[in-house]
Scaffold this motif. Structure first.
Motif, PDB file in Angstrom:
ATOM      1  N   ASP A 118       0.719  -1.043   0.018  1.00  0.00           N
ATOM      2  CA  ASP A 118      -0.079   0.086  -0.029  1.00  0.00           C
ATOM      3  C   ASP A 118       0.942   1.337  -0.007  1.00  0.00           C
ATOM      4  O   ASP A 118       1.974   1.288   0.770  1.00  0.00           O
ATOM      5  CB  ASP A 118      -0.807   0.044   1.338  1.00  0.00           C
TER       6      ASP A 118
ATOM      7  N   ASP B 155       4.386   2.104  -4.185  1.00  0.00           N
ATOM      8  CA  ASP B 155       3.249   2.518  -4.995  1.00  0.00           C
ATOM      9  C   ASP B 155       3.084   1.397  -6.049  1.00  0.00           C
ATOM     10  O   ASP B 155       4.236   1.082  -6.938  1.00  0.00           O
ATOM     11  CB  ASP B 155       3.774   3.873  -5.515  1.00  0.00           C
TER      12      ASP B 155
ATOM     13  N   LEU C 109      -6.571  -4.432  -4.930  1.00  0.00           N
ATOM     14  CA  LEU C 109      -7.489  -3.299  -4.412  1.00  0.00           C
ATOM     15  C   LEU C 109      -6.896  -1.933  -4.613  1.00  0.00           C
ATOM     16  O   LEU C 109      -7.850  -1.161  -4.354  1.00  0.00           O
ATOM     17  CB  LEU C 109      -7.871  -3.782  -2.942  1.00  0.00           C
TER      18      LEU C 109
ATOM     19  N   SER D 230     -10.544   5.857  -4.893  1.00  0.00           N
ATOM     20  CA  SER D 230     -11.864   5.446  -4.702  1.00  0.00           C
ATOM     21  C   SER D 230     -13.182   6.328  -4.798  1.00  0.00           C
ATOM     22  O   SER D 230     -14.175   6.020  -4.608  1.00  0.00           O
ATOM     23  CB  SER D 230     -11.941   4.154  -3.907  1.00  0.00           C
TER      24      SER D 230
ATOM     25  N   TYR E 226     -13.897   8.460 -11.725  1.00  0.00           N
ATOM     26  CA  TYR E 226     -13.690   7.227 -11.074  1.00  0.00           C
ATOM     27  C   TYR E 226     -14.211   6.027 -11.666  1.00  0.00           C
ATOM     28  O   TYR E 226     -13.268   5.061 -12.142  1.00  0.00           O
ATOM     29  CB  TYR E 226     -14.329   7.224  -9.563  1.00  0.00           C
TER      30      TYR E 226
ATOM     31  N   LYS F 160     -12.014   2.786 -13.372  1.00  0.00           N
ATOM     32  CA  LYS F 160     -12.079   1.480 -12.961  1.00  0.00           C
ATOM     33  C   LYS F 160     -12.450   0.489 -14.113  1.00  0.00           C
ATOM     34  O   LYS F 160     -11.928  -0.629 -14.570  1.00  0.00           O
ATOM     35  CB  LYS F 160     -13.156   1.115 -11.888  1.00  0.00           C
TER      36      LYS F 160
ATOM     37  N   ASN G   5     -20.027  -0.652  -0.399  1.00  0.00           N
ATOM     38  CA  ASN G   5     -19.535  -1.199   0.899  1.00  0.00           C
ATOM     39  C   ASN G   5     -19.625  -0.354   2.302  1.00  0.00           C
ATOM     40  O   ASN G   5     -19.694   0.899   1.762  1.00  0.00           O
ATOM     41  CB  ASN G   5     -17.972  -1.624   0.746  1.00  0.00           C
TER      42      ASN G   5
END
Ligand SMILES: NC(=O)c1ccc[n+]([C@@H]2O[C@H](COP(=O)([O-])OP(=O)(O)OC[C@H]3O[C@@H](n4cnc5c(N)ncnc54)[C@H](O)[C@@H]3O)[C@@H](O)[C@H]2O)c1
Length: 342
Positions: A11, A37, A59, A63, A138, A142, A168
């Motif tokens: 991360d 990164d 993941l 976001s 965004y 994706k 979520n």
């Protein structure tokens, strides 16, 4: 927590990443943290060479839709170019494995229902065959990354899996997202900003159910296949906000909270709508239920209760995320250990 696998957690620790959220598992032998990164090709190469992973669960992303509207560049950088980098590092590693290793390897890309675009009130929910029609920077980033993932499967044979999940919620969610934002604003007696008339509909899934779905797809999913993940729980935003208000009114939190005596709903404030705001998302998750036997275990009522309680019980986590104190801690902690790059 619930697996024998060793997890290498890579991360960058952007504003959204937080080592405080890992405190429970930071010293576990099954978990190794690497601050890197995904856009850094050399770093990704090193990670693959050093740890020889059996699988990648991707993941890492920018976001937050609102942030993508004010600053799309980071979204293209991480979600598109970062995914490309990670795919290339994975492909290089995978092509050097023996036949058995290549057959066993998996690359799971964690994507969103937002790539499908949005639905009118009477439309059927998204299936895995719904064409992509993203609306925001965004969701477009994706969708782009999903296209790359499929192309690396078709062209190079990389054994990939894609999941498209709905919204979520749960503990540890960064307070810019709807549910934690509403809980924390209400506790401070601040307005609860709701876009438009609050009529936009989202499908909600408790984060633990998403995590179980991802593990299920990784272990049982068929390479090259996409799986929708949803909560079968469509709610208008205003309904979600009112339910949070009612839970808070009932819990009557103490500790200097500033909820109005007339109740939380007093704080609801309608604000001008987000540009390009998708009206409705809904997921048809028949495939993952039928083929892999997954289904959500948490109801919205119990999941939301747990979530509100978690934010009430963890003011220190909230405070540190908000003040950036955890960043100071990271810097100090890693400087102490002689690590560079903070
Ligand atoms: N939250 C949801 O409702 C939801 C729903 C469906 C899919 N998803 C997807 O799940 C994934 C995780 O979502 P989230 O809500 O936890 O996001 P988040 O924004 O809360 O966290 C993203 C994480 O990625 C890290 N990161 C960002 N850029 C990076 C980079 N260049 N290199 C390495 N790490 C980087 C951040 O530090 C952070 O820890 C995303 O891919 C998102 O698109 C989320």
């Amino acid at each position: 927590r619930d697996t024998d696998c060793q997890v290498i957690n890579v991360d960058k620790l952007t504003y959204a990443g937080n080592l405080d959220s890992l405190s429970e598992i930071m010293s576990s032998p099954g978990h190794i943290f690497e601050q890197e990164d995904i856009c850094d090709g050399k770093a990704m190469e090193r990670i693959f060479a050093q740890y020889q992973p059996d699988a990648v669960m991707h993941l890492a992303a920018e976001s937050h839709v609102d942030r993508s509207i004010t600053g799309p560049a980071e979204f293209i950088q991480t979600n598109v170019l970062g995914t490309y980098n990670l795919l290339e590092a994975a492909r290089n590693f995978w092509s050097g494995l023996d036949e058995q290793g290549r057959a066993r390897f998996r690359f799971l890309h964690v994507s969103t229902d937002e790539a499908y675009g949005d639905l009118r009130p009477d439309d059927q929910p998204f299936t895995e065959e719904t064409p992509y029609l993203p609306s925001s920077p965004y969701s477009a980033s994706k969708a782009s990354s999903d296209h790359l993932i499929r192309a690396w499967n078709r062209t190079y044979g990389l054994p990939v899996l894609i999941t498209n999940c709905s919204n979520n919620y749960g503990p540890y969610q960064f307070p810019e997202k709807l549910i934690p934002l509403m809980i924390l604003n209400a506790l401070e007696g601040k307005p609860l900003p709701v876009y438009g008339k609050g009529e936009n509909i989202r499908d909600w899934l408790y984060v633990q159910d998403h995590a179980r779905a991802l593990h299920t797809v990784l272990v049982k999913g068929r390479p090259g296949r996409t799986y929708n993940i949803g909560g079968n729980c469509e709610k208008q935003n205003i309904e979600v906000v009112r339910t949070i208000c009612d839970i808070l009114d009932e819990m009557k939190p103490a500790n200097g909270c500033r909820i109005p005596t007339a109740g939380c709903r007093e704080l609801i404030t309608f604000v001008p709508d987000r540009p390009g705001h998708d009206l409705r998302y809904a997921i048809n998750d028949t495939r993952i239920r039928r083929e892999l036997g997954w289904f959500p275990q948490e109801s919205f009522a119990s999941g939301l209760q747990k979530t509100v309680k978690w934010y009430l019980d963890n003011p220190q986590w909230v405070e540190r995320v908000r003040t950036g104190a955890y960043r100071e801690w990271i810097r100090a902690n890693y400087e102490m250990q002689g690590r560079e790059g903070f």
